[in-house]
Motif scaffolding. Sequence first.
Motif, mmCIF file in Angstrom:
data_model
loop_
_atom_site.group_PDB
_atom_site.id
_atom_site.type_symbol
_atom_site.label_atom_id
_atom_site.label_comp_id
_atom_site.label_asym_id
_atom_site.label_seq_id
_atom_site.Cartn_x
_atom_site.Cartn_y
_atom_site.Cartn_z
ATOM 1 N N VAL A 46 0.845 -1.192 0.000
ATOM 2 C CA VAL A 46 0.000 0.000 0.000
ATOM 3 C C VAL A 46 0.881 1.243 0.000
ATOM 4 N N TYR A 47 0.444 2.290 -0.705
ATOM 5 C CA TYR A 47 1.230 3.517 -0.780
ATOM 6 C C TYR A 47 0.309 4.735 -0.779
ATOM 7 N N PHE A 48 0.867 5.889 -0.456
ATOM 8 C CA PHE A 48 0.128 7.150 -0.512
ATOM 9 C C PHE A 48 1.128 8.273 -0.740
ATOM 10 N N GLY A 49 0.627 9.462 -1.103
ATOM 11 C CA GLY A 49 1.528 10.579 -1.324
ATOM 12 C C GLY A 49 0.796 11.822 -1.782
ATOM 13 N N GLY A 50 1.564 12.867 -2.089
ATOM 14 C CA GLY A 50 1.028 14.134 -2.569
ATOM 15 C C GLY A 50 1.723 14.553 -3.850
ATOM 16 N N GLY A 100 -3.411 14.624 -4.061
ATOM 17 C CA GLY A 100 -2.845 13.468 -3.384
ATOM 18 C C GLY A 100 -3.288 12.191 -4.046
ATOM 19 N N PHE A 101 -2.653 11.089 -3.650
ATOM 20 C CA PHE A 101 -2.975 9.794 -4.233
ATOM 21 C C PHE A 101 -2.800 8.710 -3.179
ATOM 22 N N VAL A 102 -3.542 7.627 -3.345
ATOM 23 C CA VAL A 102 -3.413 6.455 -2.489
ATOM 24 C C VAL A 102 -3.707 5.235 -3.351
ATOM 25 N N GLY A 103 -2.966 4.150 -3.117
ATOM 26 C CA GLY A 103 -3.160 2.986 -3.958
ATOM 27 C C GLY A 103 -2.557 1.721 -3.368
ATOM 28 N N ARG A 104 -2.641 0.674 -4.154
ATOM 29 C CA ARG A 104 -2.131 -0.642 -3.743
ATOM 30 C C ARG A 104 -1.465 -1.279 -4.942
ATOM 31 N N ASN A 105 -0.198 -1.742 -4.748
ATOM 32 C CA ASN A 105 0.556 -2.465 -5.771
ATOM 33 C C ASN A 105 0.513 -3.963 -5.502
ATOM 34 N N TRP A 106 0.392 -4.750 -6.581
ATOM 35 C CA TRP A 106 0.572 -6.201 -6.528
ATOM 36 C C TRP A 106 1.669 -6.553 -7.517
ATOM 37 N N GLN A 107 2.693 -7.272 -7.059
ATOM 38 C CA GLN A 107 3.853 -7.543 -7.898
ATOM 39 C C GLN A 107 3.977 -9.034 -8.174
ATOM 40 N N TYR A 293 5.053 7.371 -0.124
ATOM 41 C CA TYR A 293 5.662 6.362 0.733
ATOM 42 C C TYR A 293 4.892 5.068 0.614
ATOM 43 N N LYS A 294 5.628 3.956 0.430
ATOM 44 C CA LYS A 294 5.026 2.628 0.322
ATOM 45 C C LYS A 294 5.341 1.818 1.568
ATOM 46 N N PHE A 295 4.312 1.219 2.128
ATOM 47 C CA PHE A 295 4.479 0.382 3.308
ATOM 48 C C PHE A 295 4.902 -1.042 2.919
#
Length: 295
Positions: A46-50, A100-107, A293-295
Motif C-alpha cells: 500500500v502507498y500514498f503521497g502528494g 494526493g494519491f493512495v493505492g495498492r501495488n501487486w507484484q 511512501y510505500k508500506f
Amino acid sequence: MRRLMLAAAMLGTVSAAHAADMPDLPVLRGGITDGLSKTAHNWDGVYFGGSAGYTTDATDFGQSVVGLTNYIFRDSVLQQPTSTWSLLQKANTQGTNFGGFVGRNWQWYDAILSLEGTYSYFGNLSSGSTGSNALVIVNPPGETRAAGITNNYAVSLTGAATAQVKDMVTLRGRVGWDGGDFMPYAFFGAAVGRMDVTRTVTSNVQLRVDVTTTDIFGNQNTTLGTYAPVPAQSGTQGQHRTNTFAVGWTAGLGLEYCIWDGLFARVEYEHVQFSPVMNTNVTLNNARVGLGYKF
C-alpha cells in the motif's frame, strides 16, 4: 631413466603445493556471472503521497449556446436555420494543480499491477468565449405564405459562455515494470470533475414583408416593407450550473523512483476528457511531480 622419473615426480609435487597457495579467484567458482544479475526492488504494498503540477485546459464552446437558441426559436420557422450557427469558439487556459494519491501495488516477478485513487485541486482554471452572428433569412422552410409575399427575417445573436474546473477525482488501474529502483508505468481509468458552467444568448429578430404584384400586362412590381420587431423570438436566455459533476476518462504515463526504503518520487503526464456539460466540452492535460511512501 629412474632419475628422469624421479625429477618429474618432484616437479609435480612442487606445482600442486604452489596451486594450493593461490588466492580463491571468483572465476574458478563461476562467480563472474554474479555481477550480471539484477537486484529487484519490492514494489508490492500500500502507498500514498502528494503531488503538484501544471494544467492546460482546452474548452470547446462551439455548441455551448445551441440549446438556448433552440429554446428561443422553438416551434418557429427560425429554429432549423439558426440551429447550425456556431457563435463561440475554443478557448485555452493554464493553471496549477495540487492533490494526493493512495493505492495498492501487486507484484508478480517484474510485473506490477496497481489500483489507485487520486484527488486534484485546480487553481483558477477558468476559460470563456464570446461571439455574435447576424444573417437575413428569406422565406425560411416550413413557413406558409400568401402568393407574392416574401418574408425577410433579420436575425442577430450574441452569446457568451464560461467554464471553470474546480477539482477532480480519478480511479485508475496501473501497469508497471520493475526496473530496480525505477518503475515506469501506464494507467487508464475513470474521472469525475466538479465544474461551474455559465452560458447566455441574446436574440434580436426583425421582420420585413415585401409584396410582389403582377399587373394585367404581366409586369411585376415589388413593394419593400419596413422592418418591425418580432418580440416572440427576441430576448435573452441564460443558464448557470454551480458544482455540477462531469464524468470522463483519464490515461497517461509515469515514472517512479525509489529514494530510500519505502520513500519514492514520481513524475507523470495525464490526459483527461470530460463528457459535455451544457454542450461545453472540457479537456485537461496535467503534468505532475509527487512524493510518496510505500508500506
